[in-house]
Write a protein that holds these residues in place. Structure first.
Motif, PDB file in Angstrom:
ATOM      1  N   GLY A   1      -9.432  -7.488 -28.522  1.00  0.00           N
ATOM      2  CA  GLY A   1     -10.666  -6.726 -28.629  1.00  0.00           C
ATOM      3  C   GLY A   1     -11.249  -6.429 -27.265  1.00  0.00           C
ATOM      4  N   LYS A   2     -12.175  -5.483 -27.236  1.00  0.00           N
ATOM      5  CA  LYS A   2     -12.756  -5.059 -25.960  1.00  0.00           C
ATOM      6  C   LYS A   2     -13.636  -6.130 -25.334  1.00  0.00           C
ATOM      7  CE  LYS A   2     -12.472  -0.067 -26.408  1.00  0.00           C
ATOM      8  NZ  LYS A   2     -13.196   1.224 -26.323  1.00  0.00           N
ATOM      9  N   ARG A   3     -14.353  -6.885 -26.208  1.00  0.00           N
ATOM     10  CA  ARG A   3     -15.272  -7.885 -25.659  1.00  0.00           C
ATOM     11  C   ARG A   3     -14.949  -9.295 -26.118  1.00  0.00           C
ATOM     12  NH1 ARG A   3     -17.754  -3.623 -27.259  1.00  0.00           N
ATOM     13  NH2 ARG A   3     -18.381  -4.512 -29.263  1.00  0.00           N
ATOM     14  N   GLN A   4     -14.073  -9.412 -27.092  1.00  0.00           N
ATOM     15  CA  GLN A   4     -13.602 -10.702 -27.578  1.00  0.00           C
ATOM     16  C   GLN A   4     -14.759 -11.591 -28.055  1.00  0.00           C
ATOM     17  OE1 GLN A   4     -11.242 -12.105 -24.271  1.00  0.00           O
ATOM     18  NE2 GLN A   4      -9.548 -10.767 -24.774  1.00  0.00           N
TER      19      GLN A   4
ATOM     20  N   GLY B   1     -15.258  -5.726 -30.774  1.00  0.00           N
ATOM     21  CA  GLY B   1     -15.150  -6.953 -29.991  1.00  0.00           C
ATOM     22  C   GLY B   1     -14.339  -8.071 -30.601  1.00  0.00           C
ATOM     23  N   CYS B   2     -13.421  -7.755 -31.501  1.00  0.00           N
ATOM     24  CA  CYS B   2     -12.612  -8.797 -32.138  1.00  0.00           C
ATOM     25  C   CYS B   2     -11.180  -8.805 -31.627  1.00  0.00           C
ATOM     26  CB  CYS B   2     -12.567  -8.588 -33.652  1.00  0.00           C
ATOM     27  SG  CYS B   2     -14.117  -8.850 -34.509  1.00  0.00           S
TER      28      CYS B   2
ATOM     29  N   GLU C   1     -21.864  -7.180 -40.015  1.00  0.00           N
ATOM     30  CA  GLU C   1     -22.294  -8.362 -39.249  1.00  0.00           C
ATOM     31  C   GLU C   1     -22.151  -8.132 -37.751  1.00  0.00           C
ATOM     32  OE1 GLU C   1     -20.434 -12.728 -38.443  1.00  0.00           O
ATOM     33  OE2 GLU C   1     -20.768 -12.247 -40.556  1.00  0.00           O
ATOM     34  N   LEU C   2     -21.123  -7.386 -37.368  1.00  0.00           N
ATOM     35  CA  LEU C   2     -20.883  -7.131 -35.950  1.00  0.00           C
ATOM     36  C   LEU C   2     -21.771  -6.024 -35.384  1.00  0.00           C
ATOM     37  CD1 LEU C   2     -16.978  -7.370 -35.953  1.00  0.00           C
ATOM     38  CD2 LEU C   2     -18.573  -9.035 -34.980  1.00  0.00           C
ATOM     39  N   GLY C   3     -22.668  -5.500 -36.202  1.00  0.00           N
ATOM     40  CA  GLY C   3     -23.680  -4.573 -35.709  1.00  0.00           C
ATOM     41  C   GLY C   3     -23.298  -3.121 -35.712  1.00  0.00           C
TER      42      GLY C   3
END
Length: 441
Positions: free
Chosen positions: A188-191, A222-223, A310-312
């Protein structure tokens, strides 16, 4: 086996596998009746309602009613949508009662040669071995791209098949190359989270682009997305068709495969699969050595709509890319809504998108008639339910109807074709809708 012997064995099986306390939980209050599609569409036949079926199970179990074809027909006609469960004030576990009853009947009743062959091919091969499922999809791909499909349609060969089969052929998705590799972690991009992705036995070959879009969306949010290599079919079709032992075999393999690595969630994009996966602890309740693992597995199950909410995702400033506002509606996946209780998240996501006008579908909480393979084995009732559903869909004036389950998606596509709306409307999985039409501002 004589009729008397069959009745005795069915009664004994019901006594061994169906808990009497669960049957007695039903207070016969009738709150389930308006939630049950088969009750409504059978002219309010009590035998086609949840409480009616529970009464039949209890009567057979107690020996007050001999088991016969009418009892089996009543149980077979049930969609298994479980809309009765959230409607029930007593918390009757109707889904498990139905599965247990079907399991006993399947074990004890003699099958025809045709049924044996079909069940063996489906449950001992296709839904057990993903490679065989993929090879079967490869044959569909050849049919679509070799010219056979065009030739078959021009020659009218499909007219020799049942109407539901002809309708299904029209809406089969185009088989594409599967870009989601098993045994791989997609960074993911942000993990922010690490998740495992359940690809689904039908989703993997038939809806590979939806799976690809799912992984891409999770990476964007981000995952890290791990795709376990040895995962298999969730077992839902086996469990719903009276093949609980085969469903348990698949469950055990999935549990071992997904618990190899510690992840925050096990995410799926098929509502029917997600509900069955979330109940592995119930499925394996009689195997104490596996129960702790099954609970750990089920506790991590989450639907893609719940996770991206949940991840926005609703805070990302999403916007429809078209020139003008588009109207969309949403058809619930029965098991996603009734078992996993995911109702608001997909609606909130759609409402948050600029230039998307969301219209609630009047009967969104009622089954579309797909119900796994129900539309193939009970085509008359399935089509009756679907045609009624499409009247409500048409009244929304939506350009897109969105759902979150492959069976529902194909059923809605078929409904659009049957209603003559293919030039006005399309059906899409929520993830595909986001991938195809939505951009961040």
């Amino acid at each position: 086996m004589s009729s008397a012997e069959l009745q005795s064995r069915i009664q004994q099986g019901f006594q061994e596998e169906i808990e009497e306390t669960k049957l007695l939980d039903c207070m016969r209050c009738g709150f389930c009746l308006p939630a049950c599609p088969t009750y409504i569409h059978s002219n309010y036949d009590e035998a086609q309602s949840p409480r009616g079926r529970i009464a039949l199970m209890k009567a057979v179990r107690d020996g007050d009613l001999p088991f016969d074809d009418s009892v089996e027909e009543s149980l077979d006609l049930c969609l298994g949508c479980r809309a009765c469960e959230p409607a029930c004030p007593a918390g009757v576990e109707y889904g498990s009662l139905l599965e247990s009853a079907r399991n006993v009947i399947q074990k004890e009743k003699k099958q025809s040669v045709k049924e044996k062959v079909v069940r063996h091919a489906a449950f001992d091969h296709l839904f057990k071995d993903q490679q065989k499922m993929n090879r079967t999809a490869g044959m569909v791909k050849f049919y679509q791209r070799s010219g056979l499909q065009t030739l078959t349609r021009k020659m009218g060969i499909l007219s020799f098949f049942p109407s539901v089969m002809k309708d299904m052929e029209k809406v089969l998705p185009r088989i594409e190359k599967n870009e989601v590799e098993k045994g791989v972690v997609y960074e993911g991009k942000r993990q922010n989270k690490k998740v495992a992705f359940f690809t689904g036995c039908l989703m993997e070959p038939m809806f590979s682009k939806t799976n690809e879009a799912t992984v891409n969306l999770l990476q964007e949010l981000g995952c890290d997305v791990w795709v376990p290599e040895h995962q298999v079919c969730c077992g839902a079709l086996q469990g719903h068709s009276g093949e609980l032992d085969k469903a348990r075999e698949n469950a055990k393999q999935n549990i071992e495969s997904f618990l190899e690595m510690d992840v925050d969630y096990i995410v799926n994009n098929a509502g029917g699969c997600g509900a069955f996966l979330s109940e592995y602890d119930h499925l394996l309740k009689d195997e104490p050595e596996l129960l702790e693992k099954a609970k750990a597995f089920s506790d991590k199950i989450i639907d893609i709509t719940s996770l991206i909410y949940e991840l926005g995702l609703t805070e990302k400033g999403l916007s429809y890319i078209g020139d003008k506002e588009i109207t969309v509606t949403y058809q619930d996946s029965c098991h996603l809504r009734n078992v996993n209780l995911v109702k608001d998240e997909p609606r909130e996501i759609l409402k948050s998108i600029e230039n998307v006008h969301f219209v609630d579908l009047k009967s969104a909480d009622q089954c579309c008639g797909s119900a796994g393979i129900y539309n193939l084995v009970q085509p008359e009732m399935s089509i009756r339910i679907l045609d009624n559903k499409m009247e409500d869909v048409e009244s929304t004036h939506a350009s897109i109807i969105i759902t979150t389950n492959p069976g529902c998606l194909l059923q809605m596509k078929m409904g659009i074709e049957r209603a003559g709306l293919s030039d006005q409307m399309e059906a899409l999985h929520l993830v595909d809708f986001i991938q195809k039409y939505i951009l961040e501002n």
